[in-house]
Every structure is written in structure tokens, then in C-alpha cells.
Motif scaffolding. Structure first.
Motif, mmCIF file in Angstrom:
data_model
loop_
_atom_site.group_PDB
_atom_site.id
_atom_site.type_symbol
_atom_site.label_atom_id
_atom_site.label_comp_id
_atom_site.label_asym_id
_atom_site.label_seq_id
_atom_site.Cartn_x
_atom_site.Cartn_y
_atom_site.Cartn_z
ATOM 1 N N SER A 1 56.765 -78.635 -18.102
ATOM 2 C CA SER A 1 56.922 -78.953 -19.523
ATOM 3 C C SER A 1 58.383 -78.906 -19.975
ATOM 4 C CB SER A 1 56.072 -77.996 -20.370
ATOM 5 O OG SER A 1 56.449 -76.652 -20.106
ATOM 6 N N ARG A 2 59.207 -78.043 -19.365
ATOM 7 C CA ARG A 2 60.612 -77.946 -19.754
ATOM 8 C C ARG A 2 61.540 -78.607 -18.746
ATOM 9 N NH1 ARG A 2 61.162 -71.687 -21.949
ATOM 10 N NH2 ARG A 2 59.529 -71.833 -23.575
ATOM 11 N N GLN A 3 60.987 -79.193 -17.727
ATOM 12 C CA GLN A 3 61.804 -79.814 -16.692
ATOM 13 C C GLN A 3 62.164 -81.239 -17.080
ATOM 14 O OE1 GLN A 3 59.889 -80.015 -12.886
ATOM 15 N NE2 GLN A 3 61.670 -80.840 -11.822
ATOM 16 N N ARG A 4 63.433 -81.592 -16.921
ATOM 17 C CA ARG A 4 63.888 -82.932 -17.250
ATOM 18 C C ARG A 4 63.931 -83.790 -15.983
ATOM 19 N NH1 ARG A 4 66.184 -83.258 -22.400
ATOM 20 N NH2 ARG A 4 65.149 -81.650 -23.633
ATOM 21 N N ALA A 5 63.564 -85.031 -16.134
ATOM 22 C CA ALA A 5 63.630 -85.961 -14.999
ATOM 23 C C ALA A 5 65.083 -86.208 -14.624
ATOM 24 C CB ALA A 5 62.949 -87.278 -15.368
ATOM 25 N N PRO A 6 65.370 -86.470 -13.334
ATOM 26 C CA PRO A 6 66.743 -86.785 -12.940
ATOM 27 C C PRO A 6 67.254 -88.010 -13.693
ATOM 28 C CG PRO A 6 65.382 -86.355 -11.014
ATOM 29 C CD PRO A 6 64.451 -86.434 -12.188
ATOM 30 N N LEU A 7 68.540 -87.987 -14.006
ATOM 31 C CA LEU A 7 69.143 -89.128 -14.683
ATOM 32 C C LEU A 7 69.057 -90.375 -13.815
ATOM 33 C CD1 LEU A 7 70.979 -90.500 -16.819
ATOM 34 C CD2 LEU A 7 72.938 -89.579 -15.539
ATOM 35 N N ARG A 8 69.349 -90.202 -12.534
ATOM 36 C CA ARG A 8 69.361 -91.354 -11.639
ATOM 37 C C ARG A 8 69.011 -90.877 -10.227
ATOM 38 N NH1 ARG A 8 74.037 -92.393 -12.391
ATOM 39 N NH2 ARG A 8 73.871 -93.917 -14.088
ATOM 40 N N VAL A 9 68.194 -91.667 -9.535
ATOM 41 C CA VAL A 9 67.871 -91.410 -8.132
ATOM 42 C C VAL A 9 68.152 -92.700 -7.366
ATOM 43 C CG1 VAL A 9 66.100 -90.784 -6.459
ATOM 44 C CG2 VAL A 9 66.103 -89.723 -8.728
ATOM 45 N N THR A 10 69.044 -92.610 -6.387
ATOM 46 C CA THR A 10 69.450 -93.792 -5.626
ATOM 47 C C THR A 10 69.316 -93.487 -4.138
ATOM 48 O OG1 THR A 10 71.035 -94.386 -7.353
ATOM 49 C CG2 THR A 10 71.289 -95.452 -5.200
ATOM 50 N N SER A 11 68.785 -94.436 -3.395
ATOM 51 C CA SER A 11 68.655 -94.257 -1.952
ATOM 52 C C SER A 11 68.834 -95.599 -1.261
ATOM 53 C CB SER A 11 67.301 -93.646 -1.581
ATOM 54 O OG SER A 11 66.246 -94.504 -1.959
ATOM 55 N N GLY A 12 69.252 -95.535 -0.017
ATOM 56 C CA GLY A 12 69.435 -96.758 0.766
ATOM 57 C C GLY A 12 69.357 -96.462 2.247
ATOM 58 N N ASN A 13 69.058 -97.474 3.010
ATOM 59 C CA ASN A 13 68.994 -97.321 4.460
ATOM 60 C C ASN A 13 69.373 -98.633 5.129
ATOM 61 O OD1 ASN A 13 66.026 -98.010 3.499
ATOM 62 N ND2 ASN A 13 66.217 -98.741 5.606
ATOM 63 N N ILE A 14 69.999 -98.513 6.296
ATOM 64 C CA ILE A 14 70.375 -99.669 7.104
ATOM 65 C C ILE A 14 69.908 -99.400 8.528
ATOM 66 C CG2 ILE A 14 72.270 -101.079 8.011
ATOM 67 C CD1 ILE A 14 73.909 -100.317 5.577
ATOM 68 N N GLY A 15 69.284 -100.371 9.128
ATOM 69 C CA GLY A 15 68.864 -100.259 10.515
ATOM 70 C C GLY A 15 69.323 -101.464 11.304
ATOM 71 N N MET A 16 69.839 -101.221 12.488
ATOM 72 C CA MET A 16 70.311 -102.310 13.350
ATOM 73 C C MET A 16 69.725 -102.117 14.736
ATOM 74 S SD MET A 16 74.309 -102.570 12.139
ATOM 75 C CE MET A 16 74.448 -100.820 11.802
ATOM 76 N N ALA A 17 69.181 -103.187 15.304
ATOM 77 C CA ALA A 17 68.580 -103.122 16.631
ATOM 78 C C ALA A 17 68.935 -104.386 17.394
ATOM 79 C CB ALA A 17 67.065 -102.979 16.531
ATOM 80 N N ALA A 18 69.288 -104.219 18.651
ATOM 81 C CA ALA A 18 69.594 -105.351 19.518
ATOM 82 C C ALA A 18 69.169 -104.989 20.931
ATOM 83 C CB ALA A 18 71.080 -105.692 19.475
ATOM 84 N N ALA A 19 68.497 -105.928 21.597
ATOM 85 C CA ALA A 19 67.984 -105.682 22.944
ATOM 86 C C ALA A 19 69.120 -105.265 23.873
ATOM 87 C CB ALA A 19 67.291 -106.928 23.478
ATOM 88 N N GLY A 20 68.941 -104.133 24.547
ATOM 89 C CA GLY A 20 69.924 -103.641 25.491
ATOM 90 C C GLY A 20 71.022 -102.811 24.883
ATOM 91 N N TYR A 21 71.118 -102.773 23.529
ATOM 92 C CA TYR A 21 72.186 -102.025 22.878
ATOM 93 C C TYR A 21 71.648 -100.871 22.024
ATOM 94 C CZ TYR A 21 75.102 -105.937 24.305
ATOM 95 O OH TYR A 21 75.746 -106.889 25.048
ATOM 96 N N GLY A 22 70.343 -100.661 22.031
ATOM 97 C CA GLY A 22 69.775 -99.553 21.283
ATOM 98 C C GLY A 22 69.606 -99.882 19.811
ATOM 99 N N SER A 23 69.321 -98.843 19.030
ATOM 100 C CA SER A 23 69.093 -99.011 17.592
ATOM 101 C C SER A 23 69.876 -97.959 16.825
ATOM 102 C CB SER A 23 67.607 -98.893 17.268
ATOM 103 O OG SER A 23 67.105 -97.629 17.664
ATOM 104 N N LEU A 24 70.412 -98.367 15.679
ATOM 105 C CA LEU A 24 71.217 -97.507 14.815
ATOM 106 C C LEU A 24 70.594 -97.463 13.436
ATOM 107 C CD1 LEU A 24 73.865 -95.908 14.181
ATOM 108 C CD2 LEU A 24 74.891 -98.124 13.580
ATOM 109 N N GLY A 25 70.470 -96.266 12.884
ATOM 110 C CA GLY A 25 69.938 -96.109 11.536
ATOM 111 C C GLY A 25 70.871 -95.275 10.680
ATOM 112 N N ILE A 26 71.118 -95.705 9.445
ATOM 113 C CA ILE A 26 71.992 -94.992 8.506
ATOM 114 C C ILE A 26 71.232 -94.822 7.195
ATOM 115 C CG2 ILE A 26 74.174 -95.039 7.233
ATOM 116 C CD1 ILE A 26 75.301 -96.819 9.450
ATOM 117 N N GLY A 27 71.231 -93.614 6.653
ATOM 118 C CA GLY A 27 70.535 -93.346 5.403
ATOM 119 C C GLY A 27 71.438 -92.674 4.390
#
Length: 752
Positions: A411-437
Motif C-alpha cells: 500500500s505504501r510502496q511506489r512503482a519504479p519510475l523506469r524499468v529498462t532491459s535489453g539483451n543481444i545474442g549472437m550465434a554462428a556455426a563453428g564460432y559458438g554463441s555470445l549473449g549480453i544482457g
């Protein structure tokens, strides 16, 4: 019918022709030759050829309905009178469309369970120089045709300060044919695009797609084409052959293609009988954020918020009601509406997801609230692009005004002003996969939080992989950590790994070798050695799994201090009036019964789960609810003379309920009998014997010998020869051996 009334013809000639269409033999057909020379085909034959009936007026001759061939635009034909043959060239558009389901939505009604129940237990003991402690977790369930009731409890510190804490208590009633569920008791609420999931006690009724696993909820691509000849079509999804099917002449459509979420490409290679090939290619973007056109997903909840779950048994707060409704307005647009009602606050909002063709999915929502502090507003926007090669990414941001409130906030808790999120994923055969958050939360009454993470994984060789991950807080204490793990697999269950982890306070390096538990009974182990800031570290553990439980003992030494751990988990179940011990029953389960046969291996989904006991029972500890679980027995474990009517059966259980599976197998004695007539000569060759009261016949061979299976301890045998018959009794006992020779028996009343 609804079409135009037919033209009645009094004089015409009916002829029988062999019909060939587009070079393919269609068989013989009765044709009608009108006085003006036109040819007509019976409506019944046209439908058999899968031709669309044109809208013109048909011809009625002697109660039979015919359609003139010239009513089909583009059709050409030629009559070979000496051969009595009609050759047709029919454009593909005149055939009815062939529909092929790539992922058929087949619903199979599960079997209603009888009255039964289960009880799961998990006990964990730990001992160190400072303290010894025993904790436990218990779960009790009761099921019948009306649903399943489940209660969970947490028992802490059983040795000294004993506490028993109630977890969830629910009664669940599923309606699989309608894909809906009623839950009474404790549950976790739905949240949608902008809502917050909260624990509560109350009632929920709404959609539950899990009760119909074959139902595809997200829009899937489809392909269209046409062919004048019978065709073979091969479907490739992202370059992998997934389906091959035969198609009839005419237009065709492949629906619900079995793709996975994200961007990709489907390709259909079509080859007709003449070897001509056409390739149909289509890009697609599939997402679980969308609902198929016309599909709805709704939920209605009434209850009281629950707090301190896991530490208090009955801490319920404010009453509320929630209604949420989602609908696929088209395959590209899904809409959502949500309403939250509490005594002193109300919140309502709209949202949706829109697919941008072959690009990604945009989500958005707006909401308004009214509470003790006044009016509030929320806005949310997001974008998702998922591909299996190269770069995938997602972005989401949500803003709220100062007085916005919603369910899940105190009842006394205020919602966050702003919530932002993002993610990037890269995958290529033979080169593995990279994820950034990346994620950031901005508050009105305290400092913001901001974190970033990254991970990289690559397969170095067969069963060998390297995973590197890192984490850093970009605000506050700027904490950071990293880990590097090299893992290697040996066979199906054994593996080894080398790992290095580090953070500001401490770092450690470890080497570990382990063998996982098998699907059925068996053993496993884990051995670990390493170093950290306190010095050396060693650990060793042994795991045991039986048909009645799973057990673990571990010992470790860290900084010259010894510690010990042990655990035991298992269950007691009741199905079809029979109680049994089992491994933990966390899903639906069952009992297989092979009456009278012990040590028979039982498989579920081709994985051995156990063998039958002395009474022929075997526990099936894990079955998938609302899906066909193939259960089979090993025929090599059965005696040679066993009568086996079925070795595999599909079991479709309800949620967290038990199913009884009885295999139609029974002991069946076999014997080589010698039968003679009253004059002592052998029973005639070709006479037939059968067991009275049972199906099946056994032919008499040379010397009056007949091999009969299915004999009980006492059986009556009947023999027939040229309308004559006789009967006599046979007694079997163990002293005769597995394949005895018995006789001679006299067949009275039969003569050559």
C-alpha cells in the motif's frame, strides 16, 4: 440442394468410357451424351475425382445428376471411340484443395483416474563442527475423477527448534476438452504484459493450454501451391528435411508447419510424376508472444494476497479480483485487456503484440490506476527479434507516473519510475554463441540499480564445451564476478569439468568428476577437489536410486573443517486400491501390471523404469499429463509359452494423478498331443483342434500329433473332422515340463 435446379433431359445416350486425366488413369465412368453431342459426367464421379462442381445448372437424366464438361472453363478433352477412352486435360484450379497439417492438433481424451493418492518426502541432514540439522519437505496428494488436491509442508530444524510451515494447498480440476482449469486454494496469479505475478489464496478459472499439449497456440506459417499431377512434396525448415508427403492433383496448402520460434525460412520442393520440380520458399517469424487468429486465453481470479511464503503458513492480506483476456485478432496481432480490483485501488490496462513480417515482434501496453494517492499511469514498449544465426536482440522499457499503483505493490510502496532491459545474442556455426544482457531500475525514493552480464559458449570437440560468463553491477558497490568452465562428457552419464570462479571477496578453482544417476535403478557419484581463499577443498558423494527412493551421502573438507550431508527422498502411492513405495512422484504416475510374471522389464518412452515385482507390478514414476505415454514390456523376459495379446499400450493420465496399466498377458501352457481314433489309427491329417471356450484352431499333423497352446491346468479339447466331432479333458501339471508330449487321447465318435 442450395444450387440451381437441374435441367431435366428425356433423351440421351449413356456410354461407358475409360477415363484418363492429365495422363493418369482415373478408371471407368458412365458418361452421358446429349442430343447436341455434348458430354456430361455424373456428379458422383466428379466428386470422386476431387473436382469442384461448377455453379451452372446440372443435367438430370433418369434420377441421376450429370454436369456438362464444357461447364469447366479451361478443360479440354478428346474421345477415342475405337478404344472407348476419354482423355481429359484439367487445370489444377478445378481440383479441390488438399490440406496437410504439419503439426496436427489432435486431442486425445485422457482416462479418468480412480480414487488414489500419494505422499512425497525429502529429508536433508547436515553436520558440521558448529551445528547438526535435519530438515524435511512433505507433500500429500489425493486424486479422483473430480480432480486432485495437493498440500505441501516444510519441516525445519527437526532436531531442536521444530517448525512445520504450510506451503501450498490446492484443489485442481482440469477440463482437457475445453483447455480450461479450475484451481481452489493457493496459486500464483497471471501477469500479462504489465501486471505483477503474486501469490494468493482463492479461486482461479481460466484457460490452460497445458491440458491439450497438441494444440499449437502461436501462429505458424503455411505454404500454398498447385499441381496437375500427383505430387511428392518435401518440406525443409531452415535447411533441414522435416516432412515428406504425397499430394493429390490440384491446389494444396500445408498448415501449421513445425517451426520453432524466431526468424527462419521454409522451403517446399514439389516433384510430380514426370520429374518436374518446383521450389516454393517463404520466410517466416514465429513467436510465443502471439496467439493464433481466433484463439483466446483468459483468466479470472478472486482471492487474498499471500505474504512470507515459506516462512509463515497463513499470512493473507488484501482481497482482490483480476480478469485478464487475450485474443489473436489475426496471425499478426494479439490483443490483451487486464482489470485489477481491490477495495481501495483499481487498475485497468490494454496491451498487445504485433508481428512485423520477417523482422520481429513489437509489444506495448498502457494502464491507468486509481488509488489512495490519486491517479496513475503506466506505459510499456518492447521489441523482440530472435534468429538462430547471427544477431538476435530484445529491448523493453516501462514507465510509471508517481501515483501509479497495481496488484503486487504494498500500500505504501511506489512503482519504479523506469524499468529498462535489453539483451543481444549472437550465434554462428563453428564460432559458438555470445549473449549480453543489461537491466536498469530507476526508483523515486532510493538509488537506482544497474547490472550487465555476458556469457560465451563454444563446443570445442565432441562432448567438450567451454563456457565463460561475467557479471558486473554498474551502480552502488560495483560488484563483479566471472566464471570459466570446461566440461567433457564420457558416455551417457559420466562427465568431468574444470572451473574457475572469481569475485571481489574470493576466488576458487575446482576439478570435478561425476556420474549421474540412470533413469531407472542404479548408482552415481561425484568427486571434487579445489582451492579457494581458505585453502584446499575436497568433496565426495555417492548417490543411489532404487525403485523406492533416491539417497545421497556426501563428505567434504574445507579449511581443515569436516562437514557431512545426507538426503533421502521417495514416495508412497496408491493406485487402483494398491499401495506401493516409489521414487518421488512429482508428475503424473502409474502402475503397470503383468499378472503372474515377475522380473519383466517395463519401459516408458523407450526408457527402462523398472521391473515387475513378485506379484507382477512395476511403478511408472514419471508420466506426462495429457500426453500419450507409450508403455511397453520386454517380451524376452516372458516365458516361451506365455500368451501375449499386447506388449505396448499408451497411457494418458490427468495432472498429478495415477493410472493403472494392465497388460493382457497370461500363462499359457503348450503341449504336443497325440490323438487316435477308436480303432487305434492316428487322427486324420488336417483335422482341427480347439480349446473349448477360447478362440483359435490348431491343425492335426502327421501321426495324429497336434501342438496346442493356451492350455490351463484343466482344459477341454474339441476335434472336428468332416462334420464329426469329439471332446476330451486334458490336465496339465509342472511335472510334465515346459513343453510336454501327452497322449495318446482317444477321439470317440469320429471315423475316417
Amino acid at each position: 440442394g442450395d444450387g440451381p435446379s437441374p435441367t431435366v433431359v428425356a433423351q440421351a445416350v449413356v456410354v461407358l468410357y475409360a477415363v484418363r486425366a492429365n495422363g493418369q488413369i482415373f478408371g471407368d465412368a458412365y458418361l452421358l451424351r446429349l442430343p447436341d453431342g455434348r458430354l456430361c459426367v455424373r456428379r458422383l464421379d466428379l466428386e470422386g475425382w476431387r473436382l469442384r462442381i461448377p455453379a451452372g445448372r446440372p443435367v438430370l437424366y433418369r434420377t441421376e445428376e450429370y454436369v456438362p464438361l464444357d461447364a469447366f472453363p479451361g478443360i479440354t478433352y478428346e474421345v477415342d471411340e475405337p478404344r472407348q477412352e476419354l482423355s481429359l486435360e484439367i487445370p489444377p484450379r478445378h481440383f479441390t484443395e488438399t490440406l496437410v497439417e504439419g503439426m496436427p492438433n489432435r486431442f486425445v481424451q485422457p482416462t479418468l483416474p480412480g480414487v488414489g493418492g500419494f505422499g512425497n518426502y525429502d529429508f536433508f541432514y547436515s553436520a558440521s563442527p558448529e551445528k547438526k540439522r535435519l530438515d524435511g519437505q512433505l507433500e500429500v496428494g489425493l486424486f479422483n475423477a473430480m480432480g486432485v488436491g495437493i498440500g505441501g509442508f516444510l519441516a525445519t530444524d527437526l532436531g531442536e527448534q521444530r517448525r512445520l510451515i504450510r506451503l501450498d494447498s490446492t484443489w485442481t480440476r482440469d477440463f482437457p476438452g475445453e483447455a480450461r482449469t479450475l484451481v481452489i486454494g493457493d496459486a500464483v496469479g497471471t501477469n500479462g504484459i504489465w501486471g505483477r505475478a503474486v501469490r494468493y489464496g482463492g479461486i482461479r478459472y481460466g484457460t490452460n493450454f497445458a491440458t491439450t499439449p497438441g494444440l499449437v497456440t502461436m501462429p505458424l506459417p503455411s505454404l500454398r501451391g498447385e499441381s496437375a499431377l500427383p505430387t511428392t512434396a518435401e518440406l525443409y525448415i531452415d535447411g533441414v528435411l522435416r516432412q515428406s508427403t504425397g499430394l493429390s492433383p490440384g491446389p494444396f496448402r500445408l498448415d501449421n508447419l513445425p517451426v520453432v520460434s524466431g526468424q527462419g525460412e521454409v522451403q517446399l520442393v514439389v516433384r510430380d510424376l514426370l520429374g518436374r520440380e518446383q521450389v516454393i520458399t517463404q520466410a517466416y517469424y514465429a513467436s510465443s508472444l502471439l496467439l493464433r487468429s481466433g484463439l483466446t486465453d483468459d483468466s479470472y481470479e478472486v482471492g487474498a494476497e499471500r505474504s512470507h511464503f515459506g516462512t509463515r503458513s497463513n499470512d493473507y492480506g488484501r482481497l482482490f479480483a483480476v480478469a485478464q483476456f487475450r485474443k489473436g485478432f489475426s496471425d499478426n496481432v494479439t490483443g490483451e485487456a487486464r482489470l485489477e480490483l481491490l477495495r481501495d485501488q483499481q487498475t485497468a490496462g490494454l496491451g498487445g503484440a504485433v508481428a512485423l513480417e520477417n523482422v520481429g515482434v513489437v509489444t506495448g501496453a498502457v494502464a491507468l490506476s486509481h488509488g489512495p494517492h490519486g491517479q496513475g499511469r503506466l506505459a510499456s514498449i518492447g521489441f523482440e527479434r530472435q534468429v538462430r544465426r547471427y544477431v538476435s536482440f530484445g529491448l523493453r522499457s516501462q514507465w510509471t507516473s508517481e501515483d501509479f499503483t497495481q496488484l503486487g505493490l504494498e500500500s505504501r510502496q511506489r512503482a519504479p519510475l523506469r524499468v529498462t532491459s535489453g539483451n543481444i545474442g549472437m550465434a554462428a556455426a563453428g564460432y559458438g554463441s555470445l549473449g549480453i544482457g543489461y537491466a536498469r531500475q530507476d526508483y523515486r525514493d532510493h538509488l537506482h540499480k544497474e547490472v550487465a552480464s555476458a556469457s560465451y559458449g563454444i563446443s570445442i570437440a565432441r562432448s567438450t564445451s567451454l563456457i565463460v560468463s561475467a557479471f558486473r553491477s554498474l551502480a552502488g558497490d560495483h560488484a563483479q564476478s566471472y566464471s570459466v568452465t570446461l566440461s567433457m562428457g564420457f558416455g551417457e552419464r559420466s562427465s568431468a569439468s574444470v572451473a574457475r570462479t572469481g569475485q571481489a571477496s574470493a576466488s576458487q578453482s575446482t576439478v570435478q568428476v561425476q556420474q549421474n544417476l540412470p533413469g531407472g535403478s542404479g548408482t552415481g557419484y561425484r568427486v571434487l577437489a579445489g582451492t579457494d581463499a581458505n585453502g584446499g577443498r575436497t568433496e565426495a558423494g555417492l548417490f543411489l536410486q532404487t525403485r523406492s527412493g533416491t539417497y545421497m551421502v556426501e563428505a567434504g573438507r574445507i579449511a581443515r573443517l569436516n562437514a557431512y550431508r545426507a538426503s533421502a527422498s521417495g514416495a508412497v502411492g496408491v493406485v487402483d486400491g494398491r499401495a506401493f513405495l516409489s521414487r518421488r512422484l512429482s508428475e503424473s504416475f502409474g502402475v503397470a501390471h503383468v499378472p503372474g510374471f515377475s522380473n519383466v522389464a517395463v519401459y516408458v518412452n523407450n526408457q527402462m523404469v523398472g521391473s515387475t515385482d513378485a506379484e507382477g507390478y512395476a511403478v511408472l514414476p514419471v508420466l506426462l499429463a495429457y500426453q500419450a505415454n507409450p508403455v511397453r514390456i520386454e517380451t524376452e523376459d516372458l516365458p516361451f509359452d506365455a500368451q501375449i495379446d499386447a506388449v505396448s499400450m499408451d497411457v494418458i493420465p490427468f495432472f498429478r494423478s495415477g493410472a493403472a496399466v494392465r497388460f493382457p498377458v497370461q500363462p499359457s501352457h503348450g503341449a504336443l498331443l497325440t490323438v487316435v481314433l477308436e480303432n487305434g489309427t492316428p487322427m486324420p491329417l488336417g483335422s482341427l483342434a480347439r480349446i473349448v471356450g477360447r478362440d483359435g484352431e490348431f491343425p492335426v499333423a502327421q501321426r495324429g500329433e497336434v501342438y496346442v497352446v493356451g492350455l490351463g491346468e484343466k482344459s477341454r479339447l474339441s476335434l472336428t473332422w468332416r462334420g464329426q466331432a469329439c471332446e476330451f479333458d486334458i490336465e496339465m501339471n509342472k511335472e510334465l515340463g515346459p513343453l510336454p508330449k501327452i497322449g495318446p487321447f482317444t477321439c470317440k465318435g469320429v471315423s475316417r
